[in-house]
Design a protein around this motif. Structure first.
Motif, short mmCIF file in Angstrom:
data_model
loop_
_atom_site.label_atom_id
_atom_site.label_comp_id
_atom_site.label_asym_id
_atom_site.label_seq_id
_atom_site.Cartn_x
_atom_site.Cartn_y
_atom_site.Cartn_z
N LEU A 551 0.83 -1.20 0.00
CA LEU A 551 0.00 0.00 0.00
C LEU A 551 0.87 1.26 0.00
N LEU A 552 1.91 1.26 0.86
CA LEU A 552 2.81 2.41 0.93
C LEU A 552 3.61 2.57 -0.37
N THR A 553 4.05 1.44 -0.92
CA THR A 553 4.84 1.47 -2.16
C THR A 553 4.01 2.06 -3.30
N LEU A 554 2.74 1.68 -3.38
CA LEU A 554 1.86 2.22 -4.42
C LEU A 554 1.71 3.74 -4.31
N LYS A 555 1.88 4.27 -3.12
CA LYS A 555 1.75 5.71 -2.90
C LYS A 555 3.10 6.41 -2.98
N GLY A 556 4.13 5.70 -3.43
CA GLY A 556 5.41 6.34 -3.67
C GLY A 556 6.42 6.25 -2.55
N ILE A 557 6.10 5.49 -1.50
CA ILE A 557 7.06 5.31 -0.39
C ILE A 557 7.87 4.05 -0.70
N SER A 558 9.16 4.20 -0.93
CA SER A 558 9.99 3.07 -1.36
C SER A 558 10.15 2.02 -0.27
N GLY A 559 10.55 0.82 -0.70
CA GLY A 559 10.78 -0.27 0.24
C GLY A 559 11.84 0.07 1.27
N ALA A 560 12.87 0.78 0.86
CA ALA A 560 13.95 1.17 1.78
C ALA A 560 13.42 2.11 2.86
N LYS A 561 12.51 3.02 2.44
CA LYS A 561 11.94 3.95 3.42
C LYS A 561 10.99 3.23 4.39
N VAL A 562 10.23 2.27 3.87
CA VAL A 562 9.35 1.47 4.73
C VAL A 562 10.17 0.73 5.78
N LYS A 563 11.28 0.12 5.34
CA LYS A 563 12.16 -0.62 6.25
C LYS A 563 12.74 0.32 7.31
N LYS A 564 13.11 1.52 6.89
CA LYS A 564 13.67 2.50 7.82
C LYS A 564 12.65 2.89 8.89
N LEU A 565 11.41 3.07 8.47
CA LEU A 565 10.33 3.40 9.40
C LEU A 565 10.11 2.28 10.42
N LEU A 566 10.05 1.04 9.91
CA LEU A 566 9.79 -0.11 10.79
C LEU A 566 10.95 -0.34 11.75
N ASN A 567 12.16 -0.13 11.27
CA ASN A 567 13.32 -0.30 12.16
C ASN A 567 13.27 0.70 13.32
N HIS A 568 12.71 1.87 13.04
CA HIS A 568 12.68 2.91 14.08
C HIS A 568 11.43 2.79 14.97
N PHE A 569 10.25 2.59 14.35
CA PHE A 569 9.00 2.62 15.11
C PHE A 569 8.45 1.24 15.46
N GLY A 570 8.99 0.19 14.84
CA GLY A 570 8.63 -1.17 15.24
C GLY A 570 7.55 -1.82 14.41
N THR A 571 6.36 -1.21 14.36
CA THR A 571 5.22 -1.84 13.69
C THR A 571 4.42 -0.81 12.90
N PHE A 572 3.58 -1.31 11.97
CA PHE A 572 2.68 -0.42 11.24
C PHE A 572 1.63 0.17 12.17
N GLU A 573 1.22 -0.62 13.19
CA GLU A 573 0.23 -0.12 14.14
C GLU A 573 0.77 1.11 14.86
N ALA A 574 2.05 1.06 15.25
CA ALA A 574 2.67 2.22 15.91
C ALA A 574 2.76 3.39 14.94
N LEU A 575 3.06 3.08 13.68
CA LEU A 575 3.20 4.12 12.66
C LEU A 575 1.89 4.89 12.49
N LYS A 576 0.77 4.20 12.58
CA LYS A 576 -0.54 4.83 12.37
C LYS A 576 -0.89 5.85 13.45
N THR A 577 -0.25 5.75 14.60
CA THR A 577 -0.57 6.66 15.72
C THR A 577 0.31 7.91 15.74
N LEU A 578 1.30 7.98 14.83
CA LEU A 578 2.28 9.07 14.89
C LEU A 578 1.78 10.35 14.20
N THR A 579 2.38 11.44 14.60
CA THR A 579 2.08 12.72 13.96
C THR A 579 2.96 12.89 12.72
#
Length: 600
Positions: A551-579
């Protein structure tokens, strides 16, 4: 401070006391109206501190192992009773009796304040003006209710009347159709009266169900006939046959306990309106002897622990037990009215007790051959376990290159897997050691709601076994722990190739058993079930993560950026709560806005 000095300085206040062995393991939790008097009653002080000669063999054995103690002062004996029960459930001391029956039993109820009342199921009191309850039912409540709706033309579902239109239930002649048709109160009451009769008279209900079953069978509708056959079996499963005839419509909750050398059985019978409506039983493993006083207290405290029951009935027990008045006082608080615990000596009530005792003795006879206790005895002897492993929890973790990391706990009890008690965990830890620590720590934190088992099995070697032991010791819980691992060949286990033998680890030994050894096979079977559970949950988690990433890739967020986000915030559920600012601190404001728009 020595044990003797601690005992001599005890206050004469109400409280709970805890005995510990030389390794700091918890042996026993007790309560006291007067701590000083109670604890001193266990000991003789001259010429040296030792167990009182008047104690039972079980308690004498415990006192001989006791080298230290602690205590907690409370306001009253009643408070001590509640604290003791709570701590026993959480800490599972070696010499206390732990009940695992934390079920709440369902009731069928009807709200008579409604214009067209209907029946439903509840496990607690419904806050309404005119409610009538039937129960509790150990099994079959849902089957009774489903049968009533099949045999009586009542409003079938909660939302039926809101539609104001006739539906399928009316077309197949299962509802009178008061949502649209002018059904009189008298006509609807005819159906209600039949429903009341069927709920209160199982013989009549089963007779009508059998007629329907035979009708389906004669018309070659075998699947429907089979469903009704199974329903009849479930409805009759909790019945105890009785010729006892109460002239009045009396209610009683009956509790009796019987024991063999290694097991005890609790039988509960529920009489409503002069008829026995259901019964239930539980077995308890007697690891360190039998204490009927303690067991009766545990049984009543646990059964009525949740909240005020919908139907409050006088309680009948088979014999007097210690602290009966304190339990009665506590139950009066729960019931919001005076509780009654009686030991009948004659008449119909004594016949009820005798009936329960007869059934308890039969259950103990049947139980001798119901479980392969010899295998568990052999395991206990081989591994030097403190307890027979009747209830076992097994742990494993799973991930793929650090992605979708999960933990799983499976439960095995009385010869079968208890799948309702399985638990799975999303983990944040990155390495195997930290993952197991996270899984076990989360399980320990739930002991107050779900009591510890007899045995933990860890999928891993000596290092993870030591970790598990440290976690358990740190919270004072009593559990036997073993681990099972593959033998290392060239520093690798070769699990998939099957070239390595399994090794069982205990605190002091390792065991390399033959492939044909039933004890090894039993342990492997449990380990493999935990592995299967962990893998399945990992696959589900990984699939969900992959879908989120796409879903993120389709919106232009690369796989490397997704991995970077998960490494920092842990889960997609945590990502959804961020500002936006928080996401932008890792990526950039443009990407942060894109991500925020996706999830909101």
């Amino acid at each position: 401070m020595t044990l003797k000095q601690t005992i001599q300085q005890l206050p004469d206040s109400a409280g709970i006391y805890q005995y510990f062995d030389k390794n700091g393991h918890l042996l026993y939790i007790g309560k006291a109206k007067n701590l000083q008097k109670r604890v001193k009653s266990y000991f003789n002080f001259t010429p040296e501190l030792k167990a009182n000669s008047n104690l039972s063999l079980r308690i004498t054995k415990m006192i001989k192992q006791t080298v230290s103690m602690s205590y907690i002062v409370v306001n009253s004996e009643h408070d001590a009773l509640i604290l003791e029960n709570s701590l026993i459930k959480q800490l599972n001391p070696k010499y206390n009796i732990l009940l695992r029956d934390d079920k709440t039993y369902p009731y069928i109820y009807i709200d008579n304040s409604q214009k067209y009342p209907r029946f439903d199921i509840t496990r607690k009191i419904i806050k309404a003006a005119d409610i009538k309850y039937f129960g509790p039912y150990s099994v079959g409540a849902r089957d009774i209710l489903d049968s009533v709706y099949e045999l009586c033309k009542l409003v079938q579902k909660k939302g039926c009347l809101k539609s104001k239109k006739l539906c399928l239930y009316h077309q197949i002649d299962k509802c009178l159709g008061p949502c649209e048709l002018p059904i009189s109160d008298a006509r609807y009451k005819q159906e209600l009266d039949l429903a009341f009769e069927l709920i209160q008279n199982k013989k009549q209900l089963i007779k009508l169900l059998e007629e329907k079953m035979f009708f389906y069978a004669q018309n070659m509708r075998f699947e429907e006939a089979g469903e009704i056959r199974d329903r009849i079996q479930r409805i009759t499963r909790s019945e105890i046959k009785s010729e006892i005839d109460f002239a009045t419509k009396e209610n009683y909750d009956i509790f009796v306990i019987q024991n063999s050398e290694s097991r005890a059985v609790i039988v509960r019978i529920f009489m409503r309106d002069g008829k026995i409506i259901s019964s239930t039983h539980d077995y308890i493993q007697l690891n360190e002897g039998y204490d009927e006083d303690e067991l009766y207290q545990r049984v009543l405290l646990d059964f009525y622990s949740k909240e005020k029951p919908p139907i409050i009935a006088p309680i009948l027990v088979a014999s007097e037990f210690e602290n009966l008045q304190v339990i009665e006082q506590h139950l009066s608080t729960v019931f919001e009215k005076k509780a009654s615990i009686k030991i009948p000596k004659q008449g119909n009530k004594k016949q009820l007790i005798d009936l329960a005792i007869l059934n308890a003795k039969e259950l103990l006879k049947k139980d001798k051959n119901s479980i392969d206790t010899k295998l568990l005895d052999d395991l206990k002897e081989l591994l030097l376990l403190e307890r027979l492993p009747k209830r076992v929890e097994v742990f494993d973790n799973s991930h793929m290159a650090g992605v979708a990391t999960v933990g799983a706990m499976i439960v095995y009890e009385d010869g079968k897997f208890d799948k309702k008690s399985y638990r799975t965990y999303h983990l944040e830890a990155k390495d195997e050691y930290a993952q197991m620590r996270e899984t076990l720590t989360r399980r320990v934190e739930s002991f107050s709601k779900n009591s510890p088992p007899d045995l933990w099995i860890i999928d891993g070697g000596a290092t993870l076994l030591k970790l598990a032991s440290e976690i358990v010791d740190s919270c004072g819980v009593f559990i036997d722990i073993i681990a099972i691992s593959k033998e290392k060949i060239d520093a690798k286990a070769h699990r998939a190739k099957g070239k390595a033998d399994d090794i069982i680890h205990t605190k002091d030994n390792i065991f390399k058993l033959k492939h044909s050894d039933k004890r090894l096979q039993w342990t492997q079977n449990l380990r493999d079930e935990a592995h299967r559970s962990a893998i399945n949950f990992h696959k589900k988690t990984k699939l969900k993560l992959d879908n989120e990433s796409k879903l993120l890739t389709l919106k232009g967020i690369s796989g490397a950026k997704v991995k970077k986000l998960l490494n920092h915030f842990g889960t997609f559920e945590a990502l959804k709560t961020l500002t936006i600012e928080e996401i932008g601190s890792i990526l950039n404001t443009k990407d942060a806005n894109v991500i925020k728009n996706i999830y909101f």
